[in-house]
Scaffold this motif. Structure first.
Motif, mmCIF file in Angstrom:
data_model
loop_
_atom_site.group_PDB
_atom_site.id
_atom_site.type_symbol
_atom_site.label_atom_id
_atom_site.label_comp_id
_atom_site.label_asym_id
_atom_site.label_seq_id
_atom_site.Cartn_x
_atom_site.Cartn_y
_atom_site.Cartn_z
ATOM 1 N N ALA A 129 11.289 -24.947 -48.448
ATOM 2 C CA ALA A 129 10.750 -23.533 -48.803
ATOM 3 C C ALA A 129 11.817 -22.667 -48.085
ATOM 4 C CB ALA A 129 9.517 -23.213 -48.703
ATOM 5 N N ILE A 130 11.667 -21.489 -48.632
ATOM 6 C CA ILE A 130 12.555 -20.292 -47.728
ATOM 7 C C ILE A 130 11.533 -19.114 -47.593
ATOM 8 C CG2 ILE A 130 13.748 -19.196 -49.774
ATOM 9 C CD1 ILE A 130 15.959 -18.404 -47.745
ATOM 10 N N VAL A 131 11.258 -18.386 -46.490
ATOM 11 C CA VAL A 131 10.462 -17.393 -46.079
ATOM 12 C C VAL A 131 11.741 -16.276 -45.583
ATOM 13 C CG1 VAL A 131 8.686 -16.325 -44.998
ATOM 14 C CG2 VAL A 131 8.605 -18.771 -45.896
ATOM 15 N N LEU A 132 11.551 -14.984 -46.257
ATOM 16 C CA LEU A 132 12.146 -13.964 -45.920
ATOM 17 C C LEU A 132 11.362 -12.868 -45.339
ATOM 18 C CD1 LEU A 132 15.125 -13.913 -48.479
ATOM 19 C CD2 LEU A 132 15.029 -14.987 -46.235
ATOM 20 N N SER A 133 11.693 -12.517 -44.243
ATOM 21 C CA SER A 133 10.549 -11.539 -43.487
ATOM 22 C C SER A 133 11.175 -10.248 -44.001
ATOM 23 C CB SER A 133 10.393 -11.660 -42.026
ATOM 24 O OG SER A 133 11.494 -11.415 -41.469
#
Length: 402
Positions: free
Chosen positions: A24-28
């Motif tokens: 997964a990728i999480v972008l803040s």
């Protein structure tokens, strides 16, 4: 012979228990600082053209980047290149139109003065819907994402149907209830409820991106299903929870928060009494940036505890591999020498709170959607991606953690 059979049976059983590792990728958040994420993603796509994220989650400005990545029906390399072109073409006029100074003062002066209730609602500061109109950003995204009038991000639906993506999520804050809401679309993903946060199955649209990226008081809230939503980072205490609920085994995080050294932390950004810009910058960092780092640290500690538990006692618990990339330079400080191209009430507001009195105008950098600043951030992001090459390679080549 018996031992050989037992060994083979054990091997087959372990293979059966093994499942595909899900990245997964999480972008803040961080407003214009999200251009830094584009540089990191561009490096990943150049160095690892076969890289793939099955789960994507974005909050605040990170939702803008996730929307473009997830809606692209080709490869990560294609999506990163498209994202890079879009950011380089972006100008402040494509993001928001500030309210005129005249209208701002008109509302201020007319507030509560012998008007009918209906007139007060349309003119008072209490019902001000932000210092800027984000219609330009909606139009820009609609055009560049190829979205039709209904606003549906059909590329996301197609990617999920064809198993190129498992799930995509945009995180927003319900201003009426104060709950953090994760709008998620995906295969075999269920809704969830936790104290003050929940996951809701939805067909994802431009509205979900706009809601997640609606900076409080600056950008207007967005109506979704009869409720008003704003920035997803306002009170999200566990930003890594959504991808875990969606089935992630590995999480790649790109933060826009610079981790200061001890000497830098002790060095004052102002001299004398702190202007409002300094206070607002600290609040913005605390709300939108600091929590992600704290959650990542908490997750690393939980991983260590899980590894101490015998495998047959873990039940549904599993360690989650994390890779967090953050700016190697203070990207808020990079904004100091750039003159904001603001107008109207926003220009009046930024100058009035002392934005030029601090050495690191963090809050101002969030609104600095200007080519010179964006290009600097992309360059720093690309360089940081290259400096983490081995860690990134390990992330994509890793096996399931058991």
């Amino acid at each position: 012979m018996r031992k050989l059979i037992q060994s083979k049976l054990k091997e087959l059983f372990e293979q059966k228990e093994q499942r595909e590792d899900t990245a997964a990728i999480v972008l803040s958040g961080g407003g214009a600082r999200a251009a830094y994420q584009v540089g990191v993603l561009k490096y990943i796509s150049d160095a690892f053209p076969e890289a793939k994220f099955s789960i994507m989650a974005g909050l605040s400005a990170g939702a803008i980047n996730i929307g473009q990545l997830a809606n692209n029906t080709e490869s990560l390399k294609s999506a990163a290149e498209e994202l890079l072109v879009n950011w380089r073409d972006l100008h402040i006029d494509n993001v928001f139109s500030p309210e005129s100074t005249f209208n701002f003062f008109r509302k201020l002066l007319l507030n509560g003065t012998g008007l009918s209730k209906e007139e007060r609602i349309t003119t008072s500061m209490a019902h001000q819907r932000g210092l800027a109109d984000t219609t330009p950003l909606r139009e820009y995204l609609t055009e560049h994402l190829g979205v039709e009038k209904d606003g549906i991000l059909r590329g996301i639906s197609e990617n999920i149907e064809k198993n190129r993506l498992k799930a995509v999520a945009f995180i927003a804050t319900n201003y009426s209830t104060g709950q953090t809401t994760t709008f998620v679309d995906g295969f075999d993903v269920s809704s969830w409820k936790r104290p003050n946060r929940m996951g809701v199955k939805a067909t994802l649209t431009i509205d979900h991106i706009m809601a997640s990226a609606a900076l409080p008081l600056i950008f207007p809230a967005v109506n979704i299903g009869g409720a008003w939503y704003g920035d997803g980072g306002i009170r999200l205490t566990s930003p890594l929870s959504p991808p875990i609920n969606m089935g992630a085994d590995r999480i790649f995080i790109i933060s826009t928060r610079y981790n200061r050294s001890r000497d830098e932390a002790n060095r004052p950004s102002i001299h004398g009494y702190p202007p409002a810009a300094q206070v607002i910058g600290i609040l913005m960092n605390a709300i939108f940036l600091d929590v992600l780092d704290h959650d990542a640290l908490r997750m690393e500690r939980i991983n260590e505890l899980i590894k101490e538990i015998p495998k047959d006692k873990r039940k549904d618990l599993r360690p989650i591999k994390l890779l967090l990339i953050r700016p190697s330079r203070d990207i808020g400080h990079l904004a100091k020498d750039i003159k904001p191209d603001f107008s109207g009430a926003l220009k009046l507001f930024t100058s009035g709170i002392g934005s030029d009195e601090t050495d690191s105008p963090d809050w101002l950098s969030m609104l600095l959607f200007q080519a010179d600043y964006i290009e600097r951030l992309i360059e720093v992001g690309y360089e940081d991606g290259a400096s983490h090459h081995d860690e990134i390679a390990s992330f994509f080549e890793s096996e399931i953690l058991v």
